[in-house]
Write an enzyme that holds these catalytic residues in place. Structure first.
Site, PDB file in Angstrom:
ATOM      1  N   GLY A  11     -71.255 -41.564  17.718  1.00 26.03           N
ATOM      2  CA  GLY A  11     -71.436 -41.724  16.268  1.00 26.03           C
ATOM      3  C   GLY A  11     -70.168 -42.250  15.625  1.00 26.03           C
ATOM      4  O   GLY A  11     -69.859 -41.912  14.474  1.00 26.03           O
ATOM      5  N   GLY A  14     -70.258 -43.471  12.100  1.00 30.35           N
ATOM      6  CA  GLY A  14     -70.756 -42.586  11.041  1.00 30.35           C
ATOM      7  C   GLY A  14     -69.609 -41.963  10.258  1.00 30.35           C
ATOM      8  O   GLY A  14     -68.435 -42.125  10.602  1.00 30.35           O
ATOM      9  N   ARG A  15     -69.979 -41.235   9.200  1.00 33.97           N
ATOM     10  CA  ARG A  15     -68.952 -40.624   8.333  1.00 33.97           C
ATOM     11  C   ARG A  15     -68.032 -39.718   9.143  1.00 33.97           C
ATOM     12  O   ARG A  15     -66.803 -39.827   9.071  1.00 33.97           O
ATOM     13  CB  ARG A  15     -69.626 -39.817   7.215  1.00 33.97           C
ATOM     14  N   GLY A  94     -70.957 -31.252  16.915  1.00 37.03           N
ATOM     15  CA  GLY A  94     -70.964 -30.888  15.498  1.00 37.03           C
ATOM     16  C   GLY A  94     -72.267 -31.234  14.820  1.00 37.03           C
ATOM     17  O   GLY A  94     -72.495 -30.865  13.671  1.00 37.03           O
ATOM     18  N   THR A  96     -75.991 -31.266  13.478  1.00 34.30           N
ATOM     19  CA  THR A  96     -76.865 -30.179  13.028  1.00 34.30           C
ATOM     20  C   THR A  96     -78.316 -30.668  12.993  1.00 34.30           C
ATOM     21  O   THR A  96     -78.595 -31.839  13.257  1.00 34.30           O
ATOM     22  CB  THR A  96     -76.454 -29.675  11.638  1.00 34.30           C
ATOM     23  N   HIS A 150     -74.893 -30.520  -0.704  1.00 36.09           N
ATOM     24  CA  HIS A 150     -74.297 -31.589   0.103  1.00 36.09           C
ATOM     25  C   HIS A 150     -74.551 -32.943  -0.550  1.00 36.09           C
ATOM     26  O   HIS A 150     -75.413 -33.074  -1.417  1.00 36.09           O
ATOM     27  CB  HIS A 150     -74.881 -31.603   1.523  1.00 36.09           C
ATOM     28  N   HIS A 151     -73.831 -33.945  -0.061  1.00 36.93           N
ATOM     29  CA  HIS A 151     -73.957 -35.326  -0.523  1.00 36.93           C
ATOM     30  C   HIS A 151     -75.384 -35.857  -0.342  1.00 36.93           C
ATOM     31  O   HIS A 151     -76.163 -35.323   0.466  1.00 36.93           O
ATOM     32  CB  HIS A 151     -72.969 -36.214   0.241  1.00 36.93           C
ATOM     33  N   LYS A 154     -77.182 -36.675   3.259  1.00 40.49           N
ATOM     34  CA  LYS A 154     -77.439 -35.691   4.327  1.00 40.49           C
ATOM     35  C   LYS A 154     -78.910 -35.708   4.723  1.00 40.49           C
ATOM     36  O   LYS A 154     -79.798 -35.731   3.858  1.00 40.49           O
ATOM     37  CB  LYS A 154     -77.010 -34.285   3.871  1.00 40.49           C
ATOM     38  N   THR A 161     -75.070 -25.151   8.660  1.00 40.76           N
ATOM     39  CA  THR A 161     -74.226 -24.019   8.278  1.00 40.76           C
ATOM     40  C   THR A 161     -75.054 -22.954   7.576  1.00 40.76           C
ATOM     41  O   THR A 161     -74.897 -21.748   7.832  1.00 40.76           O
ATOM     42  CB  THR A 161     -73.099 -24.495   7.342  1.00 40.76           C
TER      43      THR A 161
HETATM   44  P1  NAD Z   1     -73.779 -40.204   9.273  1.00 43.41           P
HETATM   45  O1  NAD Z   1     -75.180 -40.533   8.907  1.00 43.41           O
HETATM   46  O2  NAD Z   1     -72.678 -40.763   8.450  1.00 43.41           O
HETATM   47  O3  NAD Z   1     -73.489 -40.625  10.772  1.00 43.41           O
HETATM   48  C1  NAD Z   1     -74.390 -40.306  11.799  1.00 43.41           C
HETATM   49  C2  NAD Z   1     -74.029 -41.127  13.014  1.00 43.41           C
HETATM   50  O4  NAD Z   1     -74.914 -40.758  14.048  1.00 43.41           O
HETATM   51  C3  NAD Z   1     -74.190 -42.618  12.789  1.00 43.41           C
HETATM   52  O5  NAD Z   1     -73.184 -43.267  13.507  1.00 43.41           O
HETATM   53  C4  NAD Z   1     -75.581 -42.907  13.378  1.00 43.41           C
HETATM   54  O6  NAD Z   1     -75.675 -44.214  13.898  1.00 43.41           O
HETATM   55  C5  NAD Z   1     -75.637 -41.877  14.488  1.00 43.41           C
HETATM   56  N1  NAD Z   1     -77.028 -41.458  14.763  1.00 43.41           N
HETATM   57  C6  NAD Z   1     -77.838 -40.764  13.961  1.00 43.41           C
HETATM   58  N2  NAD Z   1     -79.030 -40.574  14.568  1.00 43.41           N
HETATM   59  C7  NAD Z   1     -78.942 -41.163  15.774  1.00 43.41           C
HETATM   60  C8  NAD Z   1     -79.848 -41.312  16.849  1.00 43.41           C
HETATM   61  N3  NAD Z   1     -81.084 -40.818  16.818  1.00 43.41           N
HETATM   62  N4  NAD Z   1     -79.416 -41.981  17.952  1.00 43.41           N
HETATM   63  C9  NAD Z   1     -78.165 -42.469  18.009  1.00 43.41           C
HETATM   64  N5  NAD Z   1     -77.261 -42.371  16.998  1.00 43.41           N
HETATM   65  C10 NAD Z   1     -77.662 -41.716  15.900  1.00 43.41           C
HETATM   66  O7  NAD Z   1     -73.720 -38.607   9.299  1.00 43.41           O
HETATM   67  P2  NAD Z   1     -72.437 -37.663   9.277  1.00 43.41           P
HETATM   68  O8  NAD Z   1     -72.194 -37.233   7.877  1.00 43.41           O
HETATM   69  O9  NAD Z   1     -71.360 -38.291  10.068  1.00 43.41           O
HETATM   70  O10 NAD Z   1     -73.024 -36.389  10.025  1.00 43.41           O
HETATM   71  C11 NAD Z   1     -73.443 -36.472  11.381  1.00 43.41           C
HETATM   72  C12 NAD Z   1     -73.896 -35.090  11.843  1.00 43.41           C
HETATM   73  O11 NAD Z   1     -72.794 -34.180  11.794  1.00 43.41           O
HETATM   74  C13 NAD Z   1     -74.987 -34.464  10.973  1.00 43.41           C
HETATM   75  O12 NAD Z   1     -75.870 -33.739  11.802  1.00 43.41           O
HETATM   76  C14 NAD Z   1     -74.212 -33.527  10.065  1.00 43.41           C
HETATM   77  O13 NAD Z   1     -74.977 -32.456   9.567  1.00 43.41           O
HETATM   78  C15 NAD Z   1     -73.153 -33.043  11.013  1.00 43.41           C
HETATM   79  N6  NAD Z   1     -71.928 -32.519  10.407  1.00 43.41           N
HETATM   80  C16 NAD Z   1     -71.381 -31.437  11.006  1.00 43.41           C
HETATM   81  C17 NAD Z   1     -70.195 -30.934  10.547  1.00 43.41           C
HETATM   82  C18 NAD Z   1     -69.562 -29.777  11.271  1.00 43.41           C
HETATM   83  O14 NAD Z   1     -68.478 -29.285  10.842  1.00 43.41           O
HETATM   84  N7  NAD Z   1     -70.140 -29.336  12.379  1.00 43.41           N
HETATM   85  C19 NAD Z   1     -69.560 -31.506   9.437  1.00 43.41           C
HETATM   86  C20 NAD Z   1     -70.157 -32.613   8.839  1.00 43.41           C
HETATM   87  C21 NAD Z   1     -71.341 -33.116   9.343  1.00 43.41           C
END
Ligand code: NAD
Length: 265
Positions: A11, A14-15, A94, A96, A150-151, A154, A161
């Site tokens: 990922g 991603g963010r 990480g 969810t 959340h933003h 999401k 959490t």
């Molecule tokens: P995002 O949408 O910005 O990025 C998600 C990334 O995952 C992207 O690069 C996307 O291409 C990839 N992705 C999504 N679904 C996919 C799939 N089916 N196959 C392949 N790649 C896939 O999201 P984000 O804000 O970066 O959050 C990602 C995850 O992390 C979420 O589940 C979020 O809830 C979780 N998160 C966890 C924590 C923590 O502390 N554990 C903190 C923030 C976010």
């Protein structure tokens, strides 16, 4: 493990993936493998490759990465952790929003490699979990309601959490067994309800508030994440901790201490 790590990040476009790569580079770690499902620009000088090359890149990497950090989606996360199991690389998850099937795949991989899964890598949330268990246990028969914000990007609701915090409440109050997701119309409150409310707005990084009310008093316990850097820092701490562990299922409370270990549900 101390010192600089060699990391793989999924990922990467991603963010959280971008935040993690940048934070890793800031700490002097090397990101030797970064992938994303769709084409993505380099992050902090690290090339982000197509995700369908992950297995090949993990196997070819020399030396082998010390750990992989995954912030993606539930189905891809299980695929990526299975690729880690094949390559013998510890995995920090990480992501969810898992339904039980996805988690079972992660747990199966934990027979072969160390897997650490945490819905929240903020240290304050680990402290919040302990505070919630203590407060809820100390206030029997009080009503409990959980609100998370959340933003607007999401995907899953309620947040991972929130689900973890609900498990903490239920672990100490077995009379609270009716999670109630929002209310509409005639909706009298049952004594066994725990209200769960998910708000999505703007660019809020992540807020969780537990309200405990009864006996003409209220207690609120709140955590606010100020930036995604908080989560990236925790994930990197988790990777350093996990890199030389035995195969098994771990949680962030194992890393920061104070929990009962054994990982999250
Ligand atoms: P995002 O949408 O910005 O990025 C998600 C990334 O995952 C992207 O690069 C996307 O291409 C990839 N992705 C999504 N679904 C996919 C799939 N089916 N196959 C392949 N790649 C896939 O999201 P984000 O804000 O970066 O959050 C990602 C995850 O992390 C979420 O589940 C979020 O809830 C979780 N998160 C966890 C924590 C923590 O502390 N554990 C903190 C923030 C976010």
């Amino acid at each position: 493990m101390t010192g600089n790590l060699r990391l793989a990040v999924t990922g990467g476009g991603g963010r959280m993936g971008r935040e993690t790569i940048a934070a890793a580079r800031d700490r002097g770690h090397e990101v030797t493998v970064a992938v994303n499902r769709t084409p993505a620009d380099p992050v902090a000088g690290v090339a982000v490759e197509p995700a369908d090359r992950l297995s090949e890149l993990l196997t070819a990497a020399d030396p082998t990465p010390d750990a992989l950090i995954d912030f993606t989606g539930p189905s891809s996360s299980a695929d990526y952790v299975e690729a880690c199991a094949d390559a013998g690389i510890p995995a920090v998850v990480g992501t969810t929003g898992f339904e039980s099937g996805g988690c079972e795949r992660l747990r199966a991989a934990a027979d072969a490699i160390p897997v650490l899964k945490a819905a929240n890598f903020a240290r304050g949330v680990q402290a919040l979990r302990r505070a919630i268990r203590e407060a809820v246990a100390a206030l029997p028969r009080y009503d409990v309601e959980l609100t998370e914000t959340h933003h607007n990007g999401k995907q899953d609701a309620p947040s991972g959490t929130a689900r973890t915090l609900l498990s903490d409440v239920e672990a100490v109050r077995d009379d609270l067994d009716a999670r109630t997701y929002g209310r509409e119309g005639e909706a009298p409150r049952s004594a066994s309800a725990v209200g769960v409310h998910a708000r999505r707005a703007g660019d809020v990084t992540g807020e969780h508030e537990l309200l405990i009310a009864g006996n003409r008093e209220t207690l609120t316990l709140t955590h606010r994440a100020g930036s995604r850097g908080v989560f990236a820092a925790g994930a990197l701490d988790a990777a350093a901790w996990l890199a030389d562990r035995e195969p098994g299922w771990y949680g962030f409370d194992d890393v920061v201490g104070g929990g009962d270990g054994g990982g999250e549900p």
